[in-house]
Design an enzyme around this catalytic site. Structure first.
Site, short mmCIF file in Angstrom:
data_model
loop_
_atom_site.label_atom_id
_atom_site.label_comp_id
_atom_site.label_asym_id
_atom_site.label_seq_id
_atom_site.Cartn_x
_atom_site.Cartn_y
_atom_site.Cartn_z
N HIS A 129 0.84 -1.20 0.00
CA HIS A 129 0.00 0.00 0.00
C HIS A 129 0.87 1.26 0.00
CE1 HIS A 129 -3.17 2.60 2.26
NE2 HIS A 129 -3.17 2.85 0.98
N GLU A 132 2.24 1.87 -3.42
CA GLU A 132 1.21 2.50 -4.27
C GLU A 132 1.23 4.02 -4.09
OE1 GLU A 132 -2.87 4.04 -3.39
OE2 GLU A 132 -2.96 1.89 -2.99
N GLU A 203 4.61 10.54 3.02
CA GLU A 203 3.63 9.55 2.58
C GLU A 203 3.36 8.49 3.64
OE1 GLU A 203 1.47 9.64 -0.07
OE2 GLU A 203 2.32 11.65 0.05
#
EC number: 3.4.24.61
Length: 1024
Positions: A129, A132, A203
């Site tokens: 994840h 991504e 992030e």
């Protein structure tokens, strides 16, 4: 760029509906990448395809570019939230699509990579994840972090992505002439992403913020408990979401996180594991040349998918887990592990069993448990998400929402489920049931409604991993081979020893709670008594009330099309016509001449006498409607299986009935619904169950901070909106006698406004109106007796603040929703709406870039127009588990002050990009009949009746200059302007302290009591 050619190209191989005008080509590149190219002739209906435009734009930031599908499972219990009644459905950002002569469709693309969360290393869970997320942070060719989404946003597009257990999907849509430029930027995700170290820390926080959105969600907590309590070492035994603890914690433990994601990328992001879909108006040859050029540099790799090692069962048998719920719910969740069944997709044995176990007609488990007063809803089947459909196993689930008494009867309920399973074994698989499913599947495939292009691209890219290329479309619909032996074999897995039991309830209390480490949820693990396991294994009898469903009376046979002309020029299409205008009803009608499918949508708004006159009347009306829905459920469910849907909702004093789908059986279904509604009077047992369910819904209202902030804003804006706590208090005292006394008065006078749109002749529409006249012999409700909502008119220079604590005491998220009131709509004018939409288009990405990407305030950072009963406004909204409302509001205020400079510095070319992108959105062609109906209906509901609204707005936009937007901003957003009127709703998370507000009260009016505030307020005249 690559000089590679495609190794193979196949046209006419994909099985498609005879009504699908698109052309499909499958190509494979030398690097192993497989691509499905789709030429959509409706993207350039005028025939000529202009040159693609590619600009090296460098401004802006992500719009909505990431999100993990398993992380966003936020639909659990939404029907019990009780929030829909208060939230104004007229407050809708999606206005009518104009029926102009230059309607366009978007181009789109999607890439599915055959790797997902099952491949996370144990020392860095959530890594897939996180990877991504990182691919959005720039590439070698386009190093700016926001380049991709800035390009899309300026050109009428958007993007998204999600990480599943065995694949990761990225997709976008864009204005048609900018497809090549978007593909250039998109392709670099899979060629040379930067994955910069300096972006990683931010992030990680974005992933953590996303996790915090799921933290108080009962469905997510249950899924994670099921993962946590699965067999150690099994691929299920992981934490797929990822958060700061799992990712930053890995770095603190010496793991080089960048090295990990680079390793994961290098190992799995190669052509052999990639499936690409591109949808454009260009020729297949042109699309192929772009794909070969842009994706030819993707690394070569084997087509062999990652293998997963799993020995033994996923879960221990004979166990029951009790999970403490966040909401006031009681849910019994049963799961059986089946072998992977993807290769049996033409037989769909799991769907056959789901159809019977999840049925809601007479003789079904649902009907039986409802009659006992134990259950309010039941669903069954193999979920579509990756944890339920994987190469390791299919997980068949049954989820039952229980009443208070049902919670005490869990073992009895399971006993009846095994009785029904015994029934299915005894009668053996029935071919007629399979044939019904086959007919419905083929009918749905043949006349499938078109989806938005990016959704379609994402779906097909996933399907390319699941099915042979010829069945990438048909695979979801096909029931080709009747195999009763396979169904019997599958039923062998439905045993107590192969069953996991989960009970999710707010009522669970224990001194022996264990903690699931990632969500911190409390649970108990229990052994199921052996005697029960044995009795379930071999039920001695089957209750006589349980039996197979009857044959479906709503499956249509007539698919003839009413529109005579084969090709109708969009310019000649007429808006809906009013074919009946009487004191009792007003009927609008439009024959579909665009989509030419055997479907119709019939929508009805029914004003009921006195339904909203008081909080008591409001509740009695809701009780009546919910009991009526309960009574109608078996008929409505049977029709829904045949793709004829029904919805029944309340909006103020208006009952909204929608019947839509294949048109042949609409009159028959409406006749049955109205015949029951005409004479229905509830009984005491169902009254108790429905009342209990409503009470639970009110208690669950506003558990989510974002919903809470919207509710509070609308509570201050709407003159008459009944507080959910007040409703709960009044509901407690209502009796069946109160309701039975109220119903005749409620039904004594009504007014109906309706729209019949689709494959219906005018005579058929008139016949539908006659069904109402014949069924409802009542007096018309005068217009003066129909409720019209009024909206608070904030005083000049208003600076209002409403502070509340989160309702859920464990909710860490805070929310700031800052609302600016603009003006009411002017008759037949679209200018205010046009400026609002353009303003939103320009500032959305800079807002996201500043407050989310750079400052990392939280996962939710958004803004947009609000239309509340035709009064315009604009909202900024931030949700954060990291910062409190005072800080969040300060950062939003700071951004708003900077907007003037942002607008001043916007060059003419960029301004024109935004404006043309907005015009393209407004003129985008409706993808389906249902979409067009909803656009038309919104005009009727709002009593605007401008059926070409978006076409007019697009025309208005052409005259709006940058200086107009700046002037408008100064008028409504600059604090010194008297027309700057704002309301800040602040919802305080459990880790924040509202005492902070004491240092933050200068020049604001704090609203402590909504009723007191509105008692001294002025209101705009009612517009709808």
């Amino acid at each position: 760029m690559s000089s590679m050619k495609s190794v193979s190209a196949l046209d006419n191989v994909v099985v498609k509906s005879p009504n699908d005008r698109r052309l499909y080509r499958v190509i494979e590149l030398e690097n192993g990448l497989c691509a499905l190219l789709i030429h959509d002739p409706d993207i350039y209906p005028e025939g000529s395809v202009p040159d693609q435009i590619d600009e090296d734009d460098e401004d802006g930031e992500e719009e909505d570019s990431d999100g993990s599908s398993e992380d966003d499972d936020d639909d659990e219990d939404d029907e019990e939230d009780g929030e829909g009644d208060e939230e104004d459905e007229d407050e809708d950002e999606d206005e009518v699509k104009g029926k102009g002569d230059h309607q366009t469709k978007k181009a789109a693309a999607a890439m599915c990579v055959s790797m997902g969360s099952f491949l996370d290393p144990p020392e860095a869970q959530g890594l897939a994840h996180f990877l991504e997320h990182m691919l959005f942070m720039g590439s070698t060719e386009f190093p700016d972090e926001n380049e991709y989404d800035s390009y899309l946003s300026k050109h009428g597009g958007s993007s998204n992505a999600y990480t599943e257990m065995e694949h990761t999907c990225y997709h976008f849509e864009v204005k048609r002439e900018f497809l090549q430029g978007a593909l250039k930027r998109f392709s670099q995700f899979f060629v040379a992403p930067l994955m910069k170290t300096e972006a990683m820390e931010r992030e990680v926080l974005a992933v953590d913020s996303e996790f915090n959105q799921a933290l108080q969600n009962d469905a997510c907590r249950l899924q994670q408990l099921q993962c946590y309590t699965s067999a150690k070492g099994h691929p299920f035994n992981r934490f797929a979401w990822g958060n700061k603890k799992s990712l930053s914690g890995a770095m603190e433990n010496g793991v080089d996180l960048r090295e990990c994601i680079v390793k994961l990328y290098k190992e799995y992001y190669h052509g052999g594991l990639m499936k690409l879909v591109v949808i454009g108006g260009e020729s297949l040859d042109m699309l192929e040349s772009w794909v070969v050029e842009l994706f030819g540099d993707v690394k070569n790799g084997s087509k062999i998918r990652p293998t997963l090692e799993a020995e033994g069962p996923i879960w221990k048998g004979g166990k029951l887990y009790r999970l403490e719920a966040v909401k006031d719910v009681h849910i019994l969740d049963l799961t059986w592990t089946l072998p992977p069944l993807r290769s049996a997709y033409v037989k769909k044995p799991e769907d056959y069993l789901a159809h019977l176990l999840g049925h809601e007609g007479r003789g079904s488990l649902h009907s039986f448990l409802k009659a006992k007063g134990w259950a309010t809803s039941l669903s069954a089947g193999v979920g579509d998400d990756g944890i339920n459909r994987s190469s390791l196993a299919y997980v068949f689930g049954m989820s039952i929402h229980l009443t208070d008494s049902g919670l005490e009867k869990i073992y009895d309920i399971i006993g009846y489920i095994y009785q029904y399973l015994k029934l299915l074994r005894d009668v053996s698989p029935q071919e007629w049931i399979f044939k019904e499913l086959q007919d419905i599947g083929n009918m749905d495939f043949r006349f499938a409604e078109e989806q938005p292009a990016d959704d379609y691209a994402a779906e097909l890219s996933e399907n390319m991993l699941a099915y042979p290329v010829e069945h990438v479309i048909y695979g979801d619909y096909v029931y080709q081979t009747w195999d009763p032996k396979l169904i019997e074999d599958l039923m062998g897995f439905f045993t107590p020893q192969n069953m996991r039991i989960d009970v999710v309830s707010k009522s669970i209390k224990s001194e022996e709670f264990q903690q699931e480490p990632w969500f911190g949820s409390s649970y108990i693990e229990e052994d199921v008594p052996l005697s029960l396991m044995e009795s379930w294994s071999n039920p001695s009898e089957v209750d006589n009330s349980l039996h197979l469903p009857s044959k479906n009376q709503f499956i249509p046979c007539d698919f003839s099309i009413r529109a005579i002309n084969s090709d109708v020029d969009p310019k000649s299409q007429s808006p809906p016509r009013c074919i009946i205008d009487e004191p009792f009803m007003k009927f609008w009608y439009k024959l579909d001449e665009t989509f030419k499918v055997p479907r119709a949508n019939t929508y009805f708004r029914i004003n009921l006498k006195g339904a909203y006159a008081s909080v008591k009347n409001c509740l009695l009306t809701e009780l009546y409607i919910n009991l009526l829905k309960d009574e109608l459920n078996e008929i409505i469910y049977q029709a829904s299986i045949a793709k004829l849907e029904t919805s029944l909702s309340m909006y103020g004093d208006k009952l909204e009935l929608k019947v839509y789908g294949f048109n042949e059986k609409i009159p028959a279904l409406l006749s049955k619904i109205l015949a029951i509604a005409k004479s229905f009077m509830p009984n005491l047992e169902r009254f108790k169950v429905i009342k209990e369910n409503m009470e639970r819904g009110f208690r669950n209202t506003n558990m989510k901070p974002l919903n809470h902030s919207t509710y509070l804003r609308l509570q201050l804006l709407c003159k008459r909106i009944y507080d959910s706590d007040e409703k709960l208090s009044v509901l407690n005292d209502l009796s069946l006698d109160d309701l039975n006394s109220f119903i005749p008065e409620l039904r004594s006078q009504i007014f109906i406004e309706a729209l019949c749109h689709g494959n219906l002749s005018e005579d058929e529409a008139v016949n539908i109106s006659n069904i109402f006249k014949d069924s409802l012999t009542v007096e018309p409700l005068p217009s003066k007796c129909r409720h019209g909502e009024q909206i608070t008119c904030f005083p000049m220079g208003a600076k209002l603040v409403r502070d509340v604590n989160v309702k859920n005491k464990s909710e860490t998220n805070s929310v700031v929703e800052l609302y600016y009131q603009i003006e009411p709509e002017e008759a037949q004018s679209t200018r205010t709406k046009a400026v609002l939409d353009l303003f939103h288009e320009i500032i959305e990405e800079p807002l996201f870039n500043q407050l989310r990407t750079k400052e990392q305030l939280g996962y939710v950072v958004e803004c947009g127009p609000r239309l509340t009963y035709r009064v315009h406004g604009f909202c900024f909204c931030v949700q954060s588990s990291k910062y409190g409302p005072v800080h969040l509001l300060g950062r939003v205020d700071n951004f708003i002050k900077d907007i003037e400079g942002l607008l001043e510095q916007l060059d003419d070319e960029s301004y024109e990009d935004y404006r043309s992108g907005m015009i393209a959105r407004l003129l985008e062609k409706d993808p389906s009949l249902l979409s067009e109906t909803n656009d038309l209906w919104s005009q009727i509901v709002d009593k605007r009746y401008m059926f070409d609204f978006s076409h007019k707005e697009a025309e208005e936009l052409r005259s709006i200059q940058k200086k107009d937007v700046i002037s408008w901003y100064k008028t409504y957003f600059r604090e010194s302007s008297p027309k700057c009127r704002r309301l800040a709703v602040r919802v305080w998370g459990c880790d924040t302290n509202m005492k902070e507000t004491q240092t933050d009260q200068k020049a604001v009016q704090v609203i402590a009591d909504a009723v007191a505030f509105k008692s001294t307020s002025k209101f705009y005249p009612s517009l709808c």
